[in-house]
Scaffold this active site. Structure first.
Site, short mmCIF file in Angstrom:
data_model
loop_
_atom_site.label_atom_id
_atom_site.label_comp_id
_atom_site.label_asym_id
_atom_site.label_seq_id
_atom_site.Cartn_x
_atom_site.Cartn_y
_atom_site.Cartn_z
N CYS A 63 -0.15 5.12 10.08
CA CYS A 63 0.98 4.28 10.22
C CYS A 63 0.67 3.11 10.88
O CYS A 63 0.00 3.07 11.98
CB CYS A 63 1.87 5.00 11.24
SG CYS A 63 2.30 7.01 10.55
N SER A 102 12.43 6.55 7.11
CA SER A 102 12.31 6.19 8.52
C SER A 102 12.61 4.90 8.55
O SER A 102 12.73 4.01 7.84
CB SER A 102 10.64 6.23 8.77
OG SER A 102 10.62 5.74 10.05
N HIS A 105 10.32 5.56 20.16
CA HIS A 105 9.23 4.79 20.80
C HIS A 105 9.76 4.64 22.13
O HIS A 105 8.74 4.05 23.06
CB HIS A 105 8.88 3.52 20.13
CG HIS A 105 8.34 3.77 18.84
ND1 HIS A 105 7.84 5.00 18.40
CD2 HIS A 105 8.73 3.10 17.60
CE1 HIS A 105 7.65 4.61 16.85
NE2 HIS A 105 8.39 3.73 16.66
N SER A 114 12.48 5.61 14.41
CA SER A 114 11.24 4.96 15.10
C SER A 114 11.75 4.79 16.51
O SER A 114 12.28 3.60 16.54
CB SER A 114 10.94 3.72 14.48
OG SER A 114 10.41 4.04 13.32
N CYS A 159 7.69 -7.43 6.34
CA CYS A 159 8.84 -7.00 6.91
C CYS A 159 9.40 -7.96 7.67
O CYS A 159 8.75 -8.87 8.29
CB CYS A 159 8.57 -5.64 7.99
SG CYS A 159 9.73 -4.86 8.70
N GLU A 169 0.82 -1.25 -0.12
CA GLU A 169 0.09 0.11 -0.08
C GLU A 169 0.85 1.05 -0.10
O GLU A 169 2.09 1.27 0.34
CB GLU A 169 -0.94 0.06 1.25
CG GLU A 169 -2.17 -1.00 1.16
CD GLU A 169 -2.71 -1.24 2.30
OE1 GLU A 169 -4.03 -1.58 2.40
OE2 GLU A 169 -1.94 -1.44 3.34
N ASN A 214 -2.10 3.91 16.39
CA ASN A 214 -3.33 3.25 15.53
C ASN A 214 -3.40 1.83 15.92
O ASN A 214 -2.72 1.00 15.62
CB ASN A 214 -2.97 3.57 14.18
CG ASN A 214 -3.03 5.02 13.81
OD1 ASN A 214 -3.53 5.88 14.09
ND2 ASN A 214 -1.45 5.47 13.12
N CYS A 241 8.08 -5.49 15.19
CA CYS A 241 7.68 -4.53 16.36
C CYS A 241 6.49 -4.68 16.75
O CYS A 241 5.51 -5.07 15.95
CB CYS A 241 8.23 -3.15 15.63
SG CYS A 241 9.67 -2.71 15.00
N CYS A 286 3.19 -2.95 15.62
CA CYS A 286 3.09 -2.51 14.32
C CYS A 286 2.46 -3.60 13.53
O CYS A 286 2.99 -4.76 13.64
CB CYS A 286 4.48 -2.22 13.52
SG CYS A 286 4.27 -2.11 11.59
N CYS A 291 3.36 8.62 1.31
CA CYS A 291 4.02 7.46 2.22
C CYS A 291 4.21 6.08 1.34
O CYS A 291 3.25 5.65 0.92
CB CYS A 291 3.14 7.35 3.47
SG CYS A 291 3.53 5.83 4.59
N GLU A 302 11.16 -2.19 6.13
CA GLU A 302 12.25 -1.54 6.73
C GLU A 302 13.33 -0.88 5.56
O GLU A 302 13.96 -1.76 4.94
CB GLU A 302 13.02 -2.63 7.35
CG GLU A 302 14.48 -1.91 8.05
CD GLU A 302 14.24 -0.46 8.83
OE1 GLU A 302 13.50 -0.17 9.39
OE2 GLU A 302 15.04 0.48 8.03
N1 SAH Z 1 10.23 0.23 9.11
C1 SAH Z 1 10.41 1.77 8.90
C2 SAH Z 1 9.22 2.48 8.34
C3 SAH Z 1 7.92 2.06 8.49
S1 SAH Z 1 7.16 2.03 9.62
C4 SAH Z 1 10.23 2.32 10.81
O1 SAH Z 1 10.03 1.30 11.42
O2 SAH Z 1 10.49 3.13 10.89
C5 SAH Z 1 6.52 3.89 9.65
C6 SAH Z 1 6.35 4.57 11.20
O3 SAH Z 1 4.98 3.82 11.61
C7 SAH Z 1 7.33 4.07 12.15
O4 SAH Z 1 7.73 5.12 12.98
C8 SAH Z 1 6.76 2.90 13.09
O5 SAH Z 1 7.28 3.01 14.21
C9 SAH Z 1 5.08 3.69 13.15
N2 SAH Z 1 4.00 2.75 13.39
C10 SAH Z 1 4.04 1.47 13.15
N3 SAH Z 1 2.87 0.97 13.70
C11 SAH Z 1 2.32 1.99 14.00
C12 SAH Z 1 1.00 2.03 15.05
N4 SAH Z 1 0.23 1.06 14.95
N5 SAH Z 1 0.39 3.14 15.22
C13 SAH Z 1 1.35 4.31 15.06
N6 SAH Z 1 2.60 4.36 14.59
C14 SAH Z 1 2.83 2.94 14.28
FE1 SF4 Z 2 8.76 -3.34 10.53
FE2 SF4 Z 2 8.75 -0.57 10.73
FE3 SF4 Z 2 6.71 -2.22 11.41
FE4 SF4 Z 2 8.82 -2.19 12.56
S1 SF4 Z 2 7.49 -0.61 12.69
S2 SF4 Z 2 7.69 -4.12 11.91
S3 SF4 Z 2 10.54 -2.00 11.18
S4 SF4 Z 2 7.54 -1.69 9.36
#
Ligand code: SAH
Ligand code: SF4
Length: 387
Positions: free
Chosen positions: A366, A224, A248, A246, A137, A116, A323, A141, A144, A130, A193
Site C-alpha cells: 500500500c 477504501s 491514521h 483511512s 490522486c 498498477e 511502507n 496525504c 502516501c 487491489c 480516491e
Molecule cells: N485513496 C484511498 C484508497 C487508496 S490508498 C484511501 O486513501 O483510502 C489505500 C490504503 O493505503 C489507505 O489506507 C492508505 O492510507 C494506505 N497507504 C498509503 N500510503 C501508505 C504507505 N506508504 N504505507 C502504508 N499504507 C499506506
Molecule cells: Fe490519495 Fe489515498 Fe494516497 Fe491519500 S492515501 S493520497 S487519498 S491514494
C-alpha cells in the site's frame, strides 16, 4: 432461441471510435443493443445475458467464441463494437512476482495513462486484488507515494473491470463460476480516491458483482476512502460494498496533516457517516486503517484513544506498517511498538489487527504505488536539470 440478423439492415455505420461493450452495466448494455440493433426489450435482455456470460464468466476474447450467438449477430457485433481483446484488456507493460506470491502489474490503458494493480494471495485458495480507481490522486496525504503524483484522470468502468480481467487471464481463472478460484476479493486500495470517481466505481462494482458478470459478491468488495464524507452514504446505497476508512490519526490536528482532506471533513463528521453507513452491522463491519508512523501516531495513549473513538461502530481495525518510499518524511514504527499498540487494540476485543506487509520486495505494498513511467520521467527531468 437465437435470432439471426440481416447484416445490411441491422448494422449501423461504425462510429469513429467504436463504442465497446466491456464496462457497460447490464442496463446500459440492454439500452445500447436496443439502440444499435432495434431489439425488443425481451430480446435485448436475453442478448445481454448471453454476452455478459461470455465476456465475464468465460473471459472470451472474441465474438467468434460465443457459440450460442448466431453467425450473423456475431458479425454484426464485431462490426459495431470492434475487437473485444483490445477493449477488455489493458496492456500489461510490466509484471512482477514477489517471493511471497504477490503479483504486481503495471497496466497501460492509453498513452500516458498507466496504473498498477496488485494481487495478494492469502492462505489457502483465496486472495485479494487491489485495484486502482484513478491514475494519480488529487489528494496529498503526506505518507502516501501516490499522493505525490498529480491526478492524470479517472479510470472508466471498463478500465476498472479490465484490471480484474487481465489478472484472471494471468491466474488462468476462467470460467469465473468455478469453485476454488484464488481471486476471491476486490479491494479499492490501489491508486486514487474511489469516492472522487464514484459513478465509475459504482458501475464497475455492478459488473464485478453480477452473477453473470465476474461473480464476486458485494460483501467481498471493499472500498477504501480517505474520508469524502458526502459520498459515503451513496457508496453504501449504490454498491452495498464494504467500507474501509483511512483513519491514521485520533485527533483532528494530526489528521489534518496526515490526511489533509480532514480539514474539510473532520473526524466527527467522518465517524458519524460511518455510524450511519447503509447496511453496517456486526456481520458487516467497517475497517479502519491505521498506518504506523514512528513517533507520530504510535503511542499507547493513541491506541487507547483509537479504541474509545470507535466505540459503538461495528469495527475492524487494521494496523498497517508504514511502507517507506524514497524521500518519504516518515519511518515505520518499530516492531515492538506496533505489537504494544496492537496489544491495547486486542485487549479491547479486536482480533489480530496487524496487516502483514506483502510484496515489499517489488514495492507492491500500500502507498508504494506510483507508476514507473512517471518515476522514469521524473528521473529524466532530474538528469537533464543536472546537465
Ligand atoms: N485513496 C484511498 C484508497 C487508496 S490508498 C484511501 O486513501 O483510502 C489505500 C490504503 O493505503 C489507505 O489506507 C492508505 O492510507 C494506505 N497507504 C498509503 N500510503 C501508505 C504507505 N506508504 N504505507 C502504508 N499504507 C499506506
Ligand atoms: Fe490519495 Fe489515498 Fe494516497 Fe491519500 S492515501 S493520497 S487519498 S491514494
Amino acid at each position: 432461441m437465437t435470432v439471426s440478423l440481416d447484416l445490411d439492415a441491422g448494422a449501423r455505420a461504425l462510429p469513429d471510435e467504436p463504442q465497446g461493450l466491456i464496462g457497460l452495466t447490464r442496463a446500459k448494455m440492454v439500452a445500447q443493443l436496443t439502440e444499435d440493433f432495434g431489439f425488443d426489450p425481451k430480446q435485448a435482455r436475453m442478448r445481454t445475458s448471453q454476452i455478459f456470460r461470455w465476456l465475464y464468466n468465460f473471459g472470451v476474447t472474441d465474438f467468434d467464441s460465443m457459440t450460442n450467438v448466431s453467425k450473423g449477430l456475431k458479425a454484426s457485433l464485431a462490426q459495431r463494437y470492434g475487437q473485444l481483446q483490445e477493449q477488455a484488456r489493458p496492456e500489461i507493460t510490466e509484471r512482477q512476482v514477489s517471493s511471497d506470491g504477490t503479483r504486481k502489474y503495471l497496466l497501460r490503458f492509453a498513452p500516458g495513462v498507466e496504473a498498477e494493480c496488485v494481487f495478494i494471495p492469502d492462505v489457502g485458495r483465496s486472495g485479494a486484488l487491489c485495484v486502482s480507481s484513478q491514475v494519480g490522486c488529487t489528494l496529498n496525504c503526506t505518507f502516501c507515494h501516490t499522493g505525490t503524483q498529480k491526478l492524470v484522470r479517472n479510470l472508466t468502468p471498463a478500465e476498472i473491470v479490465g484490471q480484474v480481467m487481465v489478472v484472471k487471464d494471468d491466474l488462468e481463472e476462467w470460467p469465473s463460476t468455478e469453485h476454488g478460484r484464488q481471486l476471491t476479493n476486490i479491494v479499492f486500495m490501489g491508486m486514487g480516491e474511489p469516492l472522487y470517481n464514484l459513478d465509475n466505481v459504482s458501475e464497475a462494482i455492478e459488473i464485478i458483482s453480477d452473477n453473470e458478470g465476474l461473480g464476486i459478491s458485494r460483501r467481498r468488495i471493499t472500498v477504501s476512502t480517505s474520508g469524502i464524507v458526502p459520498e459515503v452514504k451513496r457508496l453504501g446505497e449504490e454498491t452495498q460494498a464494504m467500507l474501509a476508512i483511512s483513519l491514521h490519526a485520533t485527533n483532528d490536528a494530526l489528521r489534518d496533516v496526515l490526511v489533509p482532506i480532514n480539514r474539510k471533513y473532520p473526524l466527527e463528521e467522518l465517524l458519524e457517516a460511518c455510524r450511519t453507513y447503509p447496511g453496517v452491522s456486526n456481520a458487516r463491519r467497517i475497517t479502519f486503517e491505521y498506518v504506523m508512523l514512528k513517533g507520530v501516531n504510535d503511542s499507547d495513549a493513541e491506541a487507547k484513544k483509537l479504541v474509545s473513538l470507535l466505540k459503538g461502530i461495528p469495527t475492524k481495525i487494521n494496523l498497517i506498517p508504514f511502507n517507506p518510499w524514497p524521500g518519504a518524511p516518515y519511518e515505520c514504527s518499530d516492531w515492538d511498538r506496533i505489537e504494544a499498540f496492537a496489544d491495547i487494540v486486542n485487549r479491547a476485543g479486536y482480533a489480530s489487527p496487524i496487516r502483514t506487509p506483502r510484496g515489499r520486495d517489488i514495492a507492491a505494498a500500500c502507498g508504494q504505488l506510483k507508476t514507473e513511467s512517471i518515476k522514469q520521467r521524473a528521473s529524466e527531468r532530474r538528469k537533464s536539470a543536472i546537465i
